[in-house]
Design an enzyme around this catalytic site. Sequence first.
Site, PDB file in Angstrom:
ATOM      1  N   TYR A   1      32.131  33.194  45.750  1.00  0.00           N
ATOM      2  CA  TYR A   1      33.574  33.219  45.479  1.00  0.00           C
ATOM      3  C   TYR A   1      34.245  31.873  45.776  1.00  0.00           C
ATOM      4  O   TYR A   1      35.430  31.827  46.059  1.00  0.00           O
ATOM      5  CB  TYR A   1      34.230  34.339  46.289  1.00  0.00           C
ATOM      6  CG  TYR A   1      34.027  35.713  45.681  1.00  0.00           C
ATOM      7  CD1 TYR A   1      34.388  35.983  44.363  1.00  0.00           C
ATOM      8  CD2 TYR A   1      33.500  36.765  46.427  1.00  0.00           C
ATOM      9  CE1 TYR A   1      34.225  37.250  43.802  1.00  0.00           C
ATOM     10  CE2 TYR A   1      33.326  38.033  45.875  1.00  0.00           C
ATOM     11  CZ  TYR A   1      33.692  38.266  44.562  1.00  0.00           C
ATOM     12  OH  TYR A   1      33.535  39.521  44.008  1.00  0.00           O
TER      13      TYR A   1
ATOM     14  N   HIS B   1      31.228  43.781  40.272  1.00  0.00           N
ATOM     15  CA  HIS B   1      31.450  42.399  39.851  1.00  0.00           C
ATOM     16  C   HIS B   1      30.689  42.160  38.563  1.00  0.00           C
ATOM     17  O   HIS B   1      29.556  42.612  38.432  1.00  0.00           O
ATOM     18  CB  HIS B   1      30.941  41.416  40.915  1.00  0.00           C
ATOM     19  CG  HIS B   1      30.859  40.000  40.400  1.00  0.00           C
ATOM     20  ND1 HIS B   1      31.964  39.169  40.369  1.00  0.00           N
ATOM     21  CD2 HIS B   1      29.842  39.290  39.850  1.00  0.00           C
ATOM     22  CE1 HIS B   1      31.604  38.003  39.830  1.00  0.00           C
ATOM     23  NE2 HIS B   1      30.321  38.055  39.509  1.00  0.00           N
TER      24      HIS B   1
ATOM     25  N   LYS C   1      29.509  46.760  44.082  1.00  0.00           N
ATOM     26  CA  LYS C   1      30.199  46.376  45.314  1.00  0.00           C
ATOM     27  C   LYS C   1      30.095  47.462  46.402  1.00  0.00           C
ATOM     28  O   LYS C   1      29.820  48.621  46.110  1.00  0.00           O
ATOM     29  CB  LYS C   1      31.661  46.038  44.994  1.00  0.00           C
ATOM     30  CG  LYS C   1      31.827  44.705  44.229  1.00  0.00           C
ATOM     31  CD  LYS C   1      33.301  44.420  43.960  1.00  0.00           C
ATOM     32  CE  LYS C   1      33.520  42.995  43.462  1.00  0.00           C
ATOM     33  NZ  LYS C   1      34.973  42.749  43.216  1.00  0.00           N
TER      34      LYS C   1
ATOM     35  N   ASN D   1      37.340  47.544  43.637  1.00  0.00           N
ATOM     36  CA  ASN D   1      37.138  47.642  42.185  1.00  0.00           C
ATOM     37  C   ASN D   1      35.672  47.786  41.791  1.00  0.00           C
ATOM     38  O   ASN D   1      35.306  47.539  40.648  1.00  0.00           O
ATOM     39  CB  ASN D   1      37.859  46.506  41.449  1.00  0.00           C
ATOM     40  CG  ASN D   1      37.405  45.129  41.885  1.00  0.00           C
ATOM     41  OD1 ASN D   1      36.440  44.987  42.621  1.00  0.00           O
ATOM     42  ND2 ASN D   1      38.093  44.103  41.404  1.00  0.00           N
TER      43      ASN D   1
ATOM     44  N   GLU E   1      26.106  31.849  38.997  1.00  0.00           N
ATOM     45  CA  GLU E   1      25.929  33.031  39.850  1.00  0.00           C
ATOM     46  C   GLU E   1      24.495  33.551  39.796  1.00  0.00           C
ATOM     47  O   GLU E   1      23.941  33.955  40.823  1.00  0.00           O
ATOM     48  CB  GLU E   1      26.910  34.131  39.416  1.00  0.00           C
ATOM     49  CG  GLU E   1      28.362  33.757  39.720  1.00  0.00           C
ATOM     50  CD  GLU E   1      29.377  34.731  39.101  1.00  0.00           C
ATOM     51  OE1 GLU E   1      28.950  35.739  38.497  1.00  0.00           O
ATOM     52  OE2 GLU E   1      30.590  34.474  39.227  1.00  0.00           O
TER      53      GLU E   1
HETATM   54  N1  UDP Z   1      40.768  40.151  44.335  1.00  0.00           N
HETATM   55  C1  UDP Z   1      41.674  40.752  45.201  1.00  0.00           C
HETATM   56  N2  UDP Z   1      43.009  40.580  44.967  1.00  0.00           N
HETATM   57  C2  UDP Z   1      43.473  39.848  43.910  1.00  0.00           C
HETATM   58  C3  UDP Z   1      42.555  39.248  43.047  1.00  0.00           C
HETATM   59  C4  UDP Z   1      41.211  39.414  43.290  1.00  0.00           C
HETATM   60  O1  UDP Z   1      41.279  41.424  46.155  1.00  0.00           O
HETATM   61  O2  UDP Z   1      44.696  39.733  43.737  1.00  0.00           O
HETATM   62  C5  UDP Z   1      39.328  40.341  44.585  1.00  0.00           C
HETATM   63  C6  UDP Z   1      38.744  41.452  43.711  1.00  0.00           C
HETATM   64  O3  UDP Z   1      37.712  42.113  44.458  1.00  0.00           O
HETATM   65  C7  UDP Z   1      38.164  40.674  42.561  1.00  0.00           C
HETATM   66  C8  UDP Z   1      37.632  39.442  43.272  1.00  0.00           C
HETATM   67  O4  UDP Z   1      38.625  39.145  44.241  1.00  0.00           O
HETATM   68  O5  UDP Z   1      37.172  41.423  41.867  1.00  0.00           O
HETATM   69  C9  UDP Z   1      37.397  38.227  42.400  1.00  0.00           C
HETATM   70  O6  UDP Z   1      38.596  37.878  41.749  1.00  0.00           O
HETATM   71  P1  UDP Z   1      38.616  37.462  40.227  1.00  0.00           P
HETATM   72  O7  UDP Z   1      39.983  36.986  39.906  1.00  0.00           O
HETATM   73  O8  UDP Z   1      37.458  36.558  39.935  1.00  0.00           O
HETATM   74  O9  UDP Z   1      38.419  38.885  39.482  1.00  0.00           O
HETATM   75  P2  UDP Z   1      37.157  39.497  38.693  1.00  0.00           P
HETATM   76  O10 UDP Z   1      36.464  38.370  38.004  1.00  0.00           O
HETATM   77  O11 UDP Z   1      36.294  40.189  39.739  1.00  0.00           O
HETATM   78  O12 UDP Z   1      37.759  40.497  37.737  1.00  0.00           O
HETATM   79 MG    MG Z   2      35.873  36.464  38.533  1.00  0.00          MG
END
Ligand code: UDP
Ligand code: MG
Length: 151
Positions: A51, A128, A11, A125, A139
């Site tokens: 997303y 991805h 990222k 974070n 994806e």
């Molecule tokens: N995200 C965020 N706030 C939240 C949840 C998600 O900013 O409360 C962002 C974060 O960058 C995350 C991405 O949205 O990695 C995708 O969310 P997901 O729940 O799919 O998490 P991941 O699969 O990346 O762990």
């Molecule tokens: Mg996810």
Amino acid sequence: MAIEKTLILIKPDAAKRKITGLIIDRLENSGFELVGAKLVRVTKELAEKHYEALKDQPFFENLIKYIMGELHGIANNKILALVYKGENVISEMRKIVGSTNPEQADPTTIRGAFGRITTKGQFENVIHASGNKEDAEREIKLWFKDDEIIE
Ligand code: UDP
Ligand code: MG
């Protein structure tokens, strides 16, 4: 046991902080096979498709800006995309990556080690990784052409 493939994105916060190499070191140490790698110019369309399941979330708009590099001033919206292959690679990579919330992520994981939440509340974070088999297949098709996967 299934041989799977998973999509990894380094990222924009990681690119800006020059920790791409540290992250790839951990991915490589997993032992999984790298079968795809390229820099991608992230259009708004690609970001929104990637997303799409989160489009009703309050953080969606910021998330699109984040993945496009617009929160971190990344020129040309570029991002490094990788595909890894191997037995249970989807769940194994998620273990290495750690929890979504970097403050809750175990410190031995990539997000636990390198992630943070900004004072504005933005999750940074750093990586991805596809969440499950269905997401991974969707994806990888979205980010890579068939002949860009070398296996
Ligand atoms: N995200 C965020 N706030 C939240 C949840 C998600 O900013 O409360 C962002 C974060 O960058 C995350 C991405 O949205 O990695 C995708 O969310 P997901 O729940 O799919 O998490 P991941 O699969 O990346 O762990
Ligand atoms: Mg996810």
